[in-house]
Design a protein around this motif. Structure first.
Motif, PDB file in Angstrom:
ATOM      1  N   ASP A 160      -7.316   4.948 -11.325  1.00  0.00           N
ATOM      2  CA  ASP A 160      -8.285   5.569 -10.428  1.00  0.00           C
ATOM      3  C   ASP A 160      -8.256   4.912  -9.045  1.00  0.00           C
ATOM      4  O   ASP A 160      -8.440   5.579  -8.026  1.00  0.00           O
ATOM      5  N   ARG A 161      -8.010   3.617  -9.004  1.00  0.00           N
ATOM      6  CA  ARG A 161      -7.953   2.902  -7.717  1.00  0.00           C
ATOM      7  C   ARG A 161      -6.799   3.378  -6.841  1.00  0.00           C
ATOM      8  O   ARG A 161      -6.819   3.163  -5.623  1.00  0.00           O
TER       9      ARG A 161
ATOM     10  N   THR B 283       0.832  -1.200   0.000  1.00  0.00           N
ATOM     11  CA  THR B 283       0.000   0.000   0.000  1.00  0.00           C
ATOM     12  C   THR B 283       0.869   1.254   0.000  1.00  0.00           C
ATOM     13  O   THR B 283       0.545   2.237  -0.677  1.00  0.00           O
TER      14      THR B 283
ATOM     15  N   ARG C 189       0.689   4.103  -2.772  1.00  0.00           N
ATOM     16  CA  ARG C 189       0.472   5.501  -2.396  1.00  0.00           C
ATOM     17  C   ARG C 189       1.546   6.388  -3.029  1.00  0.00           C
ATOM     18  O   ARG C 189       1.259   7.473  -3.523  1.00  0.00           O
TER      19      ARG C 189
ATOM     20  N   LYS D 173      -6.356   6.221  -5.964  1.00  0.00           N
ATOM     21  CA  LYS D 173      -6.922   7.273  -5.107  1.00  0.00           C
ATOM     22  C   LYS D 173      -7.682   6.682  -3.930  1.00  0.00           C
ATOM     23  O   LYS D 173      -8.131   7.426  -3.055  1.00  0.00           O
ATOM     24  N   SER D 174      -7.846   5.367  -3.892  1.00  0.00           N
ATOM     25  CA  SER D 174      -8.697   4.720  -2.886  1.00  0.00           C
ATOM     26  C   SER D 174      -7.954   3.594  -2.177  1.00  0.00           C
ATOM     27  O   SER D 174      -8.316   2.428  -2.296  1.00  0.00           O
TER      28      SER D 174
ATOM     29  N   GLY E 279      -7.337   3.626   1.192  1.00  0.00           N
ATOM     30  CA  GLY E 279      -7.676   3.618   2.618  1.00  0.00           C
ATOM     31  C   GLY E 279      -8.240   2.302   3.110  1.00  0.00           C
ATOM     32  O   GLY E 279      -8.013   1.925   4.267  1.00  0.00           O
ATOM     33  N   ASP E 280      -8.974   1.588   2.261  1.00  0.00           N
ATOM     34  CA  ASP E 280      -9.555   0.316   2.700  1.00  0.00           C
ATOM     35  C   ASP E 280      -8.478  -0.738   2.952  1.00  0.00           C
ATOM     36  O   ASP E 280      -8.607  -1.532   3.886  1.00  0.00           O
TER      37      ASP E 280
ATOM     38  N   SER F 223     -16.161  -3.845   1.017  1.00  0.00           N
ATOM     39  CA  SER F 223     -15.188  -3.161   0.162  1.00  0.00           C
ATOM     40  C   SER F 223     -14.032  -4.089  -0.224  1.00  0.00           C
ATOM     41  O   SER F 223     -13.605  -4.107  -1.391  1.00  0.00           O
TER      42      SER F 223
END
Length: 138
Positions: free
Chosen positions: A116-117, A18, A22, A119-120, A122-123, A91
């Motif tokens: 796009d993923r 992750t 990031r 940007k997500s 956090g999960d 999720s």
């Protein structure tokens, strides 16, 4: 019995992946034009999500909650048994589907969805937090 060391190693792998994702979310346009960049991002998503599945499968087996019908079901069971919040389990199940597309339908992947993923993330980070809390208190 849950093997805490095994699960914590998997969670470290997810956290490391992750962190890489990031970092790559902020990659310059020049870097993104490198043909290996997107391939590396895809592979890193695959390994991060696969480690989620491995941890889920291990906990389900160790706790006697299975056998899960499939990898997504293993994650669902973590939500059902309050290891993960229901929302996070939903999720991460979707992330497992995303991983399946990357692995099995790789030729047809819409690369803009992959980008796009980024940007997500956090999960994945929350998965690490919630699972670590579960295995260290168990």
């Amino acid at each position: 019995m849950v093997d805490e060391d095994r699960v914590l190693r998997l969670l470290r792998s997810i956290a490391d992946d992750t962190a890489v994702l990031r970092q790559e979310a902020g990659a310059s346009e020049e870097r993104r034009r490198d043909p290996i960049w997107l391939r590396g991002v895809k592979y890193t998503f695959v390994t991060a999500i696969e480690a989620c599945v491995d941890a889920a499968q291990h906990i389900c087996a160790a706790e006697g909650w299975g056998p899960p019908a499939d990898n997504g079901d293993a994650v669902r069971l973590l939500g059902e048994h309050s290891v993960l919040s229901t929302e996070l389990a939903t999720s991460i199940r979707k992330a497992v589907g995303f991983r399946n597309v990357l692995v099995h339908d790789y030729i047809e992947v819409d690369d803009s969805i992959v980008v796009d993923r980024l940007k997500s993330l956090g999960d994945l980070e929350e998965f690490v937090r919630q699972l670590a809390a579960y295995v260290t208190r168990a």
